[in-house]
Motif scaffolding. Structure first.
Motif, PDB file in Angstrom:
ATOM      1  N   ASN A 142       0.683  -1.070   0.004  1.00  0.00           N
ATOM      2  CA  ASN A 142      -0.030  -0.176   0.162  1.00  0.00           C
ATOM      3  C   ASN A 142       0.856   1.324  -0.073  1.00  0.00           C
ATOM      4  O   ASN A 142       0.635   2.040  -0.680  1.00  0.00           O
ATOM      5  N   ARG A 199       2.146   1.671  -3.359  1.00  0.00           N
ATOM      6  CA  ARG A 199       1.193   2.339  -4.350  1.00  0.00           C
ATOM      7  C   ARG A 199       1.096   3.839  -4.108  1.00  0.00           C
ATOM      8  O   ARG A 199       1.062   4.645  -4.940  1.00  0.00           O
ATOM      9  N   GLU A 200       1.071   4.241  -2.742  1.00  0.00           N
ATOM     10  CA  GLU A 200       0.816   5.606  -2.347  1.00  0.00           C
ATOM     11  C   GLU A 200       2.032   6.492  -2.945  1.00  0.00           C
ATOM     12  O   GLU A 200       1.953   7.547  -3.379  1.00  0.00           O
ATOM     13  N   GLU A 238       4.003   5.786  -5.554  1.00  0.00           N
ATOM     14  CA  GLU A 238       3.884   5.895  -6.941  1.00  0.00           C
ATOM     15  C   GLU A 238       2.809   6.940  -7.339  1.00  0.00           C
ATOM     16  O   GLU A 238       3.022   7.513  -8.255  1.00  0.00           O
ATOM     17  N   HIS A 239       1.659   6.801  -6.559  1.00  0.00           N
ATOM     18  CA  HIS A 239       0.596   7.812  -6.778  1.00  0.00           C
ATOM     19  C   HIS A 239       1.166   9.281  -6.483  1.00  0.00           C
ATOM     20  O   HIS A 239       0.901  10.159  -7.218  1.00  0.00           O
TER      21      HIS A 239
END
Length: 216
Positions: free
Chosen positions: A129, A132-133, A135-136
């Protein structure tokens, strides 16, 4: 061995070369939900409780141990308890010999590591998670940087357009003024000449004051 195994929280058993269970510790009940007597009476029960998705891997490791009795196996696999719970087991299986190297079976120690596996999975999920954060956030930063560059380019282009407009106004023979509402924000020299406006007073002139002069 029995005295130590009887008080151990790990589930331990002694398996004969023929596959019979010669001894099973009391912890089998807390780990699997089955009594020691059930494993001794039905040795195949040990294989029956292995999770179907893990059986082939466990069988291969156990067959290898029976063929090569020089070492031990270390496995992690799932079992299904009497009440249907799935638990993770860490198993150490060690061959045992008499003094004259006669194989007399395997000592197997099983430890419930369900909590450890679940914690590991939660940590891995958390890290996924976070990744992903991150990368976002990187994508947002890239988008913001692109938009900032576009905005800066637009501002520079507007400044160039403003300079060209003012230059054209100054070169024009007609009187031209730019107004925002009633406020004159730019004018050329010819505009001042036509309306007889002193350059020092030009900043105080409003558009409606020029209109009567234009009509006259």
């Amino acid at each position: 061995y029995k005295q130590i195994a009887n008080i151990s929280p790990d589930w331990e058993y002694w398996e004969s070369p023929a596959g019979d269970i010669m001894y099973c510790s009391p912890s089998s009940l807390s780990v699997t939900g089955y009594l020691p007597e059930e494993f001794i009476r039905t040795p195949s029960l040990i294989h029956h409780i292995i999770h179907p998705d893990d059986r082939e891997r466990v069988y291969q490791a156990q067959n290898l141990l029976h063929k090569d009795r020089s070492g031990y196996t270390h496995l992690e696999f799932r079992i299904i308890t009497r009440i249907g719970e799935v638990r993770w087991i860490e198993q150490l299986c060690t061959p045992v010999y008499r003094m004259i190297r006669i194989f007399i079976g395997n000592i197997v120690s099983n430890r419930d590591i369900t909590d450890r596996i679940e914690l590991k999975e939660r940590l891995e999920q958390t890290m996924a998670n976070v990744k992903r954060e991150q990368e976002h956030a990187r994508r947002l930063q890239s988008q913001i940087a692109t938009k900032n560059q576009f905005a800066l380019t637009s501002i520079l282009e507007l400044r160039d357009y403003e300079y060209l407009i003012r230059l054209c106004m100054d070169l024009c023979d007609a009187g031209i003024a730019l107004a925002k509402g009633d406020v004159i924000i730019h004018y050329n020299k010819r505009f001042l000449e036509i309306f007889g406006i002193d350059p020092d007073d030009a900043q105080q002139i409003r558009l409606h004051t020029c209109m009567p002069l234009a009509v006259q």
